[in-house]
Design a protein around this motif. Structure first.
Motif, PDB file in Angstrom:
ATOM      1  N   CYS A  44       0.824  -1.208   0.000  1.00 35.46           N
ATOM      2  CA  CYS A  44       0.000   0.000   0.000  1.00 35.46           C
ATOM      3  C   CYS A  44       0.859   1.259   0.000  1.00 35.46           C
ATOM      4  O   CYS A  44       0.528   2.269  -0.641  1.00 35.46           O
ATOM      5  CB  CYS A  44      -0.926   0.003   1.214  1.00 35.46           C
ATOM      6  N   HIS A  48       0.331   5.070  -1.605  1.00 39.52           N
ATOM      7  CA  HIS A  48      -0.174   5.958  -0.553  1.00 39.52           C
ATOM      8  C   HIS A  48       1.000   6.404   0.310  1.00 39.52           C
ATOM      9  O   HIS A  48       1.374   5.739   1.274  1.00 39.52           O
ATOM     10  CB  HIS A  48      -1.237   5.243   0.274  1.00 39.52           C
ATOM     11  N   GLU A 108     -11.846  -0.393  -0.093  1.00 46.67           N
ATOM     12  CA  GLU A 108     -10.985  -0.663   1.066  1.00 46.67           C
ATOM     13  C   GLU A 108     -11.578  -0.046   2.338  1.00 46.67           C
ATOM     14  O   GLU A 108     -10.943   0.778   3.010  1.00 46.67           O
ATOM     15  CB  GLU A 108      -9.575  -0.104   0.824  1.00 46.67           C
ATOM     16  N   SER A 110     -12.949   0.880   6.068  1.00 45.18           N
ATOM     17  CA  SER A 110     -12.311   0.766   7.379  1.00 45.18           C
ATOM     18  C   SER A 110     -13.044  -0.230   8.262  1.00 45.18           C
ATOM     19  O   SER A 110     -14.269  -0.379   8.181  1.00 45.18           O
ATOM     20  CB  SER A 110     -12.287   2.139   8.062  1.00 45.18           C
ATOM     21  N   HIS A 149      -5.501   9.517   8.433  1.00 46.75           N
ATOM     22  CA  HIS A 149      -4.335   8.756   8.839  1.00 46.75           C
ATOM     23  C   HIS A 149      -3.426   9.545   9.793  1.00 46.75           C
ATOM     24  O   HIS A 149      -2.748   8.963  10.641  1.00 46.75           O
ATOM     25  CB  HIS A 149      -3.537   8.328   7.594  1.00 46.75           C
ATOM     26  N   GLU A 169       1.841   0.710   8.895  1.00 48.08           N
ATOM     27  CA  GLU A 169       2.168  -0.026   7.679  1.00 48.08           C
ATOM     28  C   GLU A 169       1.294  -1.270   7.505  1.00 48.08           C
ATOM     29  O   GLU A 169       1.204  -1.827   6.409  1.00 48.08           O
ATOM     30  CB  GLU A 169       3.646  -0.447   7.706  1.00 48.08           C
ATOM     31  N   CYS A 171      -1.789  -2.181   6.814  1.00 50.36           N
ATOM     32  CA  CYS A 171      -3.054  -1.629   6.322  1.00 50.36           C
ATOM     33  C   CYS A 171      -4.230  -2.579   6.559  1.00 50.36           C
ATOM     34  O   CYS A 171      -5.346  -2.143   6.834  1.00 50.36           O
ATOM     35  CB  CYS A 171      -2.949  -1.309   4.841  1.00 50.36           C
ATOM     36  N   HIS A 175      -8.223  -2.005   7.230  1.00 49.94           N
ATOM     37  CA  HIS A 175      -8.981  -1.911   5.981  1.00 49.94           C
ATOM     38  C   HIS A 175      -9.296  -3.291   5.415  1.00 49.94           C
ATOM     39  O   HIS A 175      -8.461  -4.196   5.446  1.00 49.94           O
ATOM     40  CB  HIS A 175      -8.197  -1.107   4.935  1.00 49.94           C
TER      41      HIS A 175
END
Length: 411
Positions: A44, A48, A108, A110, A149, A169, A171, A175
Motif C-alpha cells: 500500500c 499511498h 478498502e 475501514s 491517517h 504499515e 493496512c 482496511h
C-alpha cells in the motif's frame, strides 16, 4: 358555492402535503476508479505516501518505469480518468476529481471499532493509556474533523512503538480488501443545520459530553454500526429551560431547519416533543373524536402509546377495557346495546369475546319478570321488537305454543 369551497380546501391540502420520496436506485460502480484488486501485489505504501492523493508529486509514483510511464508520455488515455474529470490538450486543462472519493461505493473500507478504542480499561491494559473522542475528532472553528491517517499516526506510527498496537504499515489491520456500499448514517442532511461549536457547553456553561448525543458510539464495533444521533436525544436538552434558551425549543422549526415547513394536514413529529407534551390535535374533544384518526394510522398512536397490543382493530385494548366508550351509559345494558350490536357486531368484538355475551344471554333476562309471568305478557314485547326474541329463541321454540291446538286457546 359550498361544494366549490370544499373542493378548493381539499385541493389545497393535497397540494401542501409533502410528496412521498422514492429511494433512487443504487448507482453502478464507477469503472474509472482505481482497481485495488489489480494493484494488490504492490504494498500500500508504494502509492499511498502520507495523506496526499497518490500522484500529487508530478504523477509519482504512478509514472515510474515499472508502472504507467508510457501512459503519461503520450495522448491522454483512460488512465487519466482515474484522477481527472476531463482533459483537453489545447489548451491543457485537467481538473481533478474530489479526493477521497465520496460516491455510493467505498473501496478498502475501514474496520475501525469505536467499542475497542473507547474501552478505557482494555486500552489501559493493552497500551498503557486510554483515549477520548477529541483525541481523534479534533475540533475546528465550527466542525468536528473526520479522523484521517494523521490522527491515527499519533498512536500507530512505528516511532511511537506501542508494543500491542497495529502499525500504520499494517493496512489490513484496519482496511478490508473489498468494495461495499457506503453506509449513510448522517443525521444532518437536506435543510438541517447544526454547529458543533455551539454545542460544546449548555446555557449554564457546563460541558456537553459527546456521548450525551452519540449514545451508541461506545458499542459500535465498526463504521456500519455507528448510528447517527436520534432526534429524541435532542429533546431532553432543547426543552430544558435550564440548559437551552426558550427560543431554541424543538417545536420552533427554525432551530434546526433552514425554513419552516408546515401543511394543513401535518403536525410536529412526536419525536420532536417531550414525553409530557401532547400532539397539537390532542384537544379536549380528541378523546371522543379519535376513532377516525386511530383507524387511519394506528402506527402513529403506537409511537407514544407503547402499551398497545394486537392488530389495528385490537390496538386500543388497554384503554377501552378499563375506560368504557362514551355511549356505554347507565342505560346501555338494558336498552341500547342490542340495537347497536345488531348494527355493528365488529365494534363489539373489538373488546368483547363471544363468551362475554353468552354469559348474560344464557340467563333469564330481567325483562322477563318473575318465572311464569312473562308467558302472558310477552306478546306485546315481541310485537314491538321481534329481534330481541330471536336473539335467544329459535322459531321451533315459539311453535311449541303458537302451533298448539285451538282447545288450548293458543294461536
Amino acid at each position: 358555492m359550498t361544494t366549490h369551497l370544499v373542493i378548493a380546501v381539499v385541493a389545497l391540502a393535497a397540494a401542501c402535503t409533502p410528496q412521498r420520496k422514492i429511494d433512487a436506485p443504487v448507482p453502478a460502480v464507477d469503472n474509472t476508479r482505481i482497481s485495488h484488486d489489480r494493484h494488490a501485489q504492490l504494498p500500500c505504501g508504494e502509492c499511498h505516501r502520507g495523506a496526499a492523493r497518490p500522484g500529487t508529486d508530478d504523477h509519482r509514483p504512478c509514472d515510474d518505469g515499472a508502472c504507467h510511464r508510457k501512459d503519461f508520455t503520450g495522448e491522454p488515455t483512460r488512465l487519466c480518468e482515474v484522477c481527472h474529470q476531463a482533459i483537453t490538450t489545447k489548451p491543457l486543462t485537467a481538473p481533478l476529481k474530489p479526493y477521497p472519493v465520496e460516491d455510493a461505493w467505498q473501496a478498502e473500507p475501514s474496520k475501525f471499532s469505536h467499542k475497542r478504542h473507547l474501552d478505557a480499561q482494555a486500552m489501559e491494559d493493552r497500551v498503557g493509556f486510554h483515549i477520548t473522542c477529541t483525541d481523534c475528532h479534533t475540533r475546528g472553528d465550527a466542525r468536528i474533523a473526520r479522523p484521517d491517517h494523521a490522527a491515527c499516526t499519533r498512536c500507530h506510527a512505528a516511532e511511537v512503538a506501542l508494543a500491542k498496537a497495529p502499525r500504520m504499515e499494517d493496512c489490513r489491520a484496519c482496511h478490508e480488501p473489498a468494495t461495499r456500499l457506503r453506509s449513510r448514517t448522517r443525521l444532518i442532511r437536506n435543510d438541517l443545520h447544526f454547529d458543533h461549536a455551539r454545542h460544546r457547553t449548555d446555557r449554564r456553561g457546563q460541558a456537553i459530553p459527546c456521548d450525551e448525543c452519540h449514545v451508541a458510539t461506545a458499542s459500535a464495533t465498526e463504521y456500519r454500526d455507528h448510528a447517527a444521533p436520534r432526534v429524541e436525544n435532542c429533546v431532553g436538552c432543547h426543552d430544558d429551560t435550564a440548559r437551552t434558551p426558550s427560543v431554541m425549543r424543538m417545536r420552533i422549526c427554525e432551530t434546526c431547519h433552514k425554513q419552516r415547513s408546515e401543511t394543513l394536514t401535518s403536525i410536529a413529529p412526536r419525536n420532536h416533543l417531550p414525553l409530557t407534551e401532547r400532539p397539537l390535535d390532542h384537544t379536549i374533544a380528541f378523546r371522543r373524536d379519535h376513532t377516525e384518526a386511530a383507524e387511519r394510522d394506528a402506527t402513529r398512536c403506537a409511537a407514544c402509546h407503547t402499551q398497545m397490543s394486537g392488530n389495528p382493530k385490537q390496538a386500543c385494548d388497554e384503554c377501552h377495557q378499563t375506560m368504557l366508550p362514551a355511549d356505554h351509559r347507565i342505560t346501555w345494558r338494558e336498552f341500547d346495546h342490542g340495537t347497536e350490536a345488531a348494527a355493528d357486531r365488529e365494534r363489539c368484538a373489538r373488546c368483547h369475546v363471544v363468551e362475554f355475551c353468552t354469559a348474560c344471554h344464557s340467563q333469564r333476562p330481567r325483562s322477563h319478570g318473575f318465572a311464569g309471568s312473562f308467558m302472558t305478557d310477552h306478546g306485546r314485547a315481541a310485537r314491538i321488537n321481534i329481534r330481541s326474541c330471536v336473539t335467544c329463541h329459535s322459531e321451533s321454540f315459539c311453535i311449541q305454543c303458537h302451533a298448539a291446538t285451538p282447545a288450548r286457546g293458543v294461536r
